[in-house]
Design an enzyme around this catalytic site. Sequence first.
Site, PDB file in Angstrom:
ATOM      1  N   TYR A 153       4.557  -3.555  -1.420  1.00 46.24           N
ATOM      2  CA  TYR A 153       4.801  -2.285  -2.125  1.00 46.24           C
ATOM      3  C   TYR A 153       4.088  -2.259  -3.475  1.00 46.24           C
ATOM      4  O   TYR A 153       3.452  -1.261  -3.847  1.00 46.24           O
ATOM      5  CB  TYR A 153       6.305  -2.113  -2.303  1.00 46.24           C
ATOM      6  N   LYS A 157       1.161   0.345  -4.546  1.00 43.33           N
ATOM      7  CA  LYS A 157       1.327   1.247  -5.679  1.00 43.33           C
ATOM      8  C   LYS A 157       0.282   0.998  -6.763  1.00 43.33           C
ATOM      9  O   LYS A 157      -0.179   1.931  -7.428  1.00 43.33           O
ATOM     10  CB  LYS A 157       2.739   1.107  -6.253  1.00 43.33           C
TER      11      LYS A 157
END
Length: 252
Positions: A153, A157
């Site tokens: 993640y 991002k």
Amino acid sequence: MSTETRTAVVTGAARGIGAAVALRLAADGYQVAVADLDEAACEPVVTRIRGDGGTAVAVGVDVGDEAAVHRAVERVATALGDPTVLVNNAGVTRDNLLFRMTTDDWDAVMTVHLRGSFLMSRAIQRHMVDAGWGRIVNLSSTSALGNRGQANYAAAKAGLQGFTKTLAIELGRFGVTVNAVAPGFIETEMTIATARRIGMPFDEFKAAAAAEIPVGRVGQPEDIAATVSFLAGPEAGFVSGQVIYVAGGPRA
């Protein structure tokens, strides 16, 4: 907002931050395509928008599927007119420490966040270029700065931030701005699921997070929607390639 009605596409808009963004943009006067993997799940948001006098359609799309993205964007253009605002919000989590993280965990997160934002942006940018005006807002996260148990993640991002800055350089000459919003702790189903995963009651989880945030509270989806509203609007025309951390303080 000019008198011209513009069309916005918000991905991952069936719930949470995406739903709040779709509702806010509709209130701002945009026609909104409420997009998510499950089209039926988008209908409550569409119903709320229409109930408030706005215009919206539900669109089911797997943002990681190139053909599906093409079909969805063409459907939006036919139903609402050329889309000139895109909010890449669709996301998933597959949290785990590196030694436990599977290849499927990694690929799932990269596919939705990075491939999905790429495919959606590429499909919609031609409508923006033709119009000579456009806004792309990508949803990053404070996790881009690093977060235990979120190697996939965090990498996705952080990748979105580089993607944002590059598109800002490429598309600026066509009247298109590209920015990213990086939320901190926002009270959504995703953070509730995180609390459940670590075995902590959500109220305790939220209180612990709030204690570390300078403004003394966790964020709400509407906090993110307000920032997206500004970046999507005509007054943000000289803001591009930026990452705005909406986290209640200067640090994650």
